[in-house]
Design a protein around this motif. Sequence first.
Motif, PDB file in Angstrom:
ATOM      1  N   MET A   1     -28.402 -49.421  21.205  1.00 22.30           N
ATOM      2  CA  MET A   1     -27.410 -48.273  20.626  1.00 22.30           C
ATOM      3  C   MET A   1     -25.939 -48.345  21.135  1.00 22.30           C
ATOM      4  SD  MET A   1     -28.066 -44.066  21.476  1.00 22.30           S
ATOM      5  CE  MET A   1     -26.663 -43.245  21.682  1.00 22.30           C
ATOM      6  N   GLU A   2     -25.175 -48.528  19.888  1.00 24.20           N
ATOM      7  CA  GLU A   2     -23.743 -48.760  20.390  1.00 24.20           C
ATOM      8  C   GLU A   2     -23.220 -47.396  20.381  1.00 24.20           C
ATOM      9  OE1 GLU A   2     -20.081 -50.741  18.027  1.00 24.20           O
ATOM     10  OE2 GLU A   2     -21.937 -51.864  18.265  1.00 24.20           O
ATOM     11  N   PHE A   3     -22.216 -47.088  21.332  1.00 35.72           N
ATOM     12  CA  PHE A   3     -21.632 -45.830  21.696  1.00 35.72           C
ATOM     13  C   PHE A   3     -20.353 -45.761  20.776  1.00 35.72           C
ATOM     14  CE2 PHE A   3     -24.562 -46.068  25.125  1.00 35.72           C
ATOM     15  CZ  PHE A   3     -25.258 -44.956  25.060  1.00 35.72           C
ATOM     16  N   LYS A   4     -20.332 -44.424  20.281  1.00 26.16           N
ATOM     17  CA  LYS A   4     -18.947 -44.093  19.531  1.00 26.16           C
ATOM     18  C   LYS A   4     -18.004 -43.418  20.271  1.00 26.16           C
ATOM     19  CE  LYS A   4     -21.738 -43.256  15.636  1.00 26.16           C
ATOM     20  NZ  LYS A   4     -22.839 -41.787  15.728  1.00 26.16           N
ATOM     21  N   ASN A   5     -16.659 -43.296  20.099  1.00 27.18           N
ATOM     22  CA  ASN A   5     -15.499 -42.773  21.083  1.00 27.18           C
ATOM     23  C   ASN A   5     -15.618 -41.179  20.760  1.00 27.18           C
ATOM     24  OD1 ASN A   5     -15.287 -45.250  22.280  1.00 27.18           O
ATOM     25  ND2 ASN A   5     -13.526 -46.012  20.981  1.00 27.18           N
ATOM     26  N   ASN A   6     -15.849 -40.864  19.510  1.00 25.21           N
ATOM     27  CA  ASN A   6     -15.469 -39.454  19.196  1.00 25.21           C
ATOM     28  C   ASN A   6     -16.559 -38.411  19.723  1.00 25.21           C
ATOM     29  OD1 ASN A   6     -17.713 -40.270  17.604  1.00 25.21           O
ATOM     30  ND2 ASN A   6     -16.844 -39.202  15.719  1.00 25.21           N
ATOM     31  N   LYS A   7     -17.480 -38.690  20.440  1.00 19.30           N
ATOM     32  CA  LYS A   7     -18.694 -37.885  21.030  1.00 19.30           C
ATOM     33  C   LYS A   7     -18.901 -37.998  22.339  1.00 19.30           C
ATOM     34  CE  LYS A   7     -21.296 -36.056  17.300  1.00 19.30           C
ATOM     35  NZ  LYS A   7     -22.832 -35.833  16.790  1.00 19.30           N
ATOM     36  N   PRO A   8     -19.031 -37.013  23.459  1.00 20.22           N
ATOM     37  CA  PRO A   8     -19.467 -37.493  24.767  1.00 20.22           C
ATOM     38  C   PRO A   8     -20.775 -38.287  24.444  1.00 20.22           C
ATOM     39  CG  PRO A   8     -18.896 -35.161  24.539  1.00 20.22           C
ATOM     40  CD  PRO A   8     -19.152 -35.634  23.107  1.00 20.22           C
ATOM     41  N   ILE A   9     -20.971 -39.206  25.595  1.00 14.06           N
ATOM     42  CA  ILE A   9     -22.093 -39.985  25.593  1.00 14.06           C
ATOM     43  C   ILE A   9     -23.512 -39.315  25.479  1.00 14.06           C
ATOM     44  CG2 ILE A   9     -23.454 -41.811  26.720  1.00 14.06           C
ATOM     45  CD1 ILE A   9     -20.697 -43.115  27.517  1.00 14.06           C
ATOM     46  N   VAL A  35     -36.742 -40.096  31.525  1.00 15.56           N
ATOM     47  CA  VAL A  35     -35.313 -40.191  31.842  1.00 15.56           C
ATOM     48  C   VAL A  35     -34.758 -41.594  32.198  1.00 15.56           C
ATOM     49  CG1 VAL A  35     -33.450 -39.380  33.291  1.00 15.56           C
ATOM     50  CG2 VAL A  35     -35.047 -37.791  32.159  1.00 15.56           C
ATOM     51  N   ARG A  36     -35.645 -42.039  33.065  1.00 15.26           N
ATOM     52  CA  ARG A  36     -35.373 -43.435  33.639  1.00 15.26           C
ATOM     53  C   ARG A  36     -35.644 -44.514  32.439  1.00 15.26           C
ATOM     54  NH1 ARG A  36     -38.172 -45.103  39.181  1.00 15.26           N
ATOM     55  NH2 ARG A  36     -38.151 -43.011  39.028  1.00 15.26           N
ATOM     56  N   GLU A  37     -36.571 -44.423  31.664  1.00 19.17           N
ATOM     57  CA  GLU A  37     -36.904 -45.427  30.708  1.00 19.17           C
ATOM     58  C   GLU A  37     -35.682 -45.452  29.684  1.00 19.17           C
ATOM     59  OE1 GLU A  37     -41.757 -45.841  29.818  1.00 19.17           O
ATOM     60  OE2 GLU A  37     -40.848 -43.774  29.888  1.00 19.17           O
ATOM     61  N   THR A  40     -32.779 -46.987  31.007  1.00 21.59           N
ATOM     62  CA  THR A  40     -32.648 -48.503  31.153  1.00 21.59           C
ATOM     63  C   THR A  40     -32.638 -49.091  29.643  1.00 21.59           C
ATOM     64  OG1 THR A  40     -33.951 -48.406  32.934  1.00 21.59           O
ATOM     65  CG2 THR A  40     -34.117 -50.589  31.580  1.00 21.59           C
ATOM     66  N   GLN A  41     -33.073 -48.373  28.629  1.00 16.76           N
ATOM     67  CA  GLN A  41     -33.256 -48.818  27.262  1.00 16.76           C
ATOM     68  C   GLN A  41     -31.875 -48.785  26.627  1.00 16.76           C
ATOM     69  OE1 GLN A  41     -36.279 -46.556  24.955  1.00 16.76           O
ATOM     70  NE2 GLN A  41     -34.933 -47.231  22.971  1.00 16.76           N
ATOM     71  N   LEU A  42     -31.193 -47.504  27.047  1.00 10.98           N
ATOM     72  CA  LEU A  42     -29.678 -47.346  26.411  1.00 10.98           C
ATOM     73  C   LEU A  42     -28.612 -48.009  27.287  1.00 10.98           C
ATOM     74  CD1 LEU A  42     -30.034 -43.982  25.045  1.00 10.98           C
ATOM     75  CD2 LEU A  42     -30.498 -46.071  23.999  1.00 10.98           C
ATOM     76  N   ALA A  43     -29.139 -48.497  28.533  1.00  9.03           N
ATOM     77  CA  ALA A  43     -27.825 -48.925  29.551  1.00  9.03           C
ATOM     78  C   ALA A  43     -26.996 -47.907  29.665  1.00  9.03           C
ATOM     79  CB  ALA A  43     -27.417 -50.198  29.086  1.00  9.03           C
ATOM     80  N   VAL A  44     -27.293 -46.699  29.926  1.00  9.03           N
ATOM     81  CA  VAL A  44     -26.588 -45.472  30.476  1.00  9.03           C
ATOM     82  C   VAL A  44     -27.128 -45.105  31.779  1.00  9.03           C
ATOM     83  CG1 VAL A  44     -25.785 -44.833  28.315  1.00  9.03           C
ATOM     84  CG2 VAL A  44     -27.749 -43.765  29.292  1.00  9.03           C
ATOM     85  N   THR A  48     -26.707 -39.140  32.809  1.00 12.99           N
ATOM     86  CA  THR A  48     -26.329 -38.989  31.420  1.00 12.99           C
ATOM     87  C   THR A  48     -27.374 -38.597  30.609  1.00 12.99           C
ATOM     88  OG1 THR A  48     -24.396 -40.392  31.944  1.00 12.99           O
ATOM     89  CG2 THR A  48     -24.765 -39.700  29.599  1.00 12.99           C
ATOM     90  N   VAL A  49     -28.523 -39.273  30.617  1.00 16.08           N
ATOM     91  CA  VAL A  49     -29.796 -38.980  29.941  1.00 16.08           C
ATOM     92  C   VAL A  49     -30.288 -37.620  30.252  1.00 16.08           C
ATOM     93  CG1 VAL A  49     -32.018 -39.793  29.380  1.00 16.08           C
ATOM     94  CG2 VAL A  49     -30.364 -41.510  29.705  1.00 16.08           C
ATOM     95  N   MET A  50     -30.214 -37.396  31.505  1.00 17.93           N
ATOM     96  CA  MET A  50     -31.008 -36.130  31.993  1.00 17.93           C
ATOM     97  C   MET A  50     -29.866 -34.909  31.521  1.00 17.93           C
ATOM     98  SD  MET A  50     -33.273 -34.910  33.776  1.00 17.93           S
ATOM     99  CE  MET A  50     -33.649 -33.078  33.561  1.00 17.93           C
ATOM    100  N   LYS A  51     -28.603 -35.155  31.232  1.00 19.35           N
ATOM    101  CA  LYS A  51     -27.802 -33.944  30.556  1.00 19.35           C
ATOM    102  C   LYS A  51     -28.369 -34.003  29.217  1.00 19.35           C
ATOM    103  CE  LYS A  51     -23.034 -32.599  30.060  1.00 19.35           C
ATOM    104  NZ  LYS A  51     -21.720 -32.727  30.219  1.00 19.35           N
ATOM    105  N   ALA A  52     -28.642 -34.991  28.671  1.00 17.41           N
ATOM    106  CA  ALA A  52     -28.980 -34.917  27.060  1.00 17.41           C
ATOM    107  C   ALA A  52     -30.395 -34.186  27.270  1.00 17.41           C
ATOM    108  CB  ALA A  52     -29.090 -36.370  26.632  1.00 17.41           C
TER     109      ALA A  52
END
Length: 122
Positions: A1-9, A35-37, A40-44, A48-52
Motif C-alpha cells: 500500500m502506498e500512502f498519499k499525503n492528503n489524509k492521515p495514515i 493489528v500486528r499482522e 507488518t503487511q503495511l509497514a506502519v 497507527t493500525v490500532m487507531k484505525a
Amino acid sequence: MEFKNNKPIYQQIVDFCFSKILTREWRAEERVVSVRELSTQLAVNSRTVMKAYEYLQAEDIIYPERGMGFYLAKDAVKKVMKIQKKEFFDNQLADVFLNMELLGISIDEVIERYNKLKNSSS
C-alpha cells in the motif's frame, strides 16, 4: 500500500480496510487481520493500525472477541457503504463537478460514458 499525503495514515488504513470489506475479502463475522499482522503487511507502526481499528470499532464495523482479536460485524458492508457514500457526495463529487465545469463536460456526456462503461463490463 502506498500512502498519499492528503489524509492521515490511520485514515488511509481505514480506507484500505473498507476496500477489503467492500470486495468481500474480509467476510462478515470472520476474524480480521490482527493489528500486528496488518502493521507488518503495511509497514506502519502498530499504534497507527490500532487507531484505525479503534475508528472501525467506534463505527461498529468490527468488534473485539476477548483473547481472539477483531471480527467483522454482520452488517459491515452496509455500514461501510453508508460512510463511503457520504464521503463521495460530500467531498469527491464536488471535485468531479468542478473538473467537469473547467473542462466543459456536460452531465449528458458523463451519463453516456457511464452507460458505455457499464454495458462493456456486463
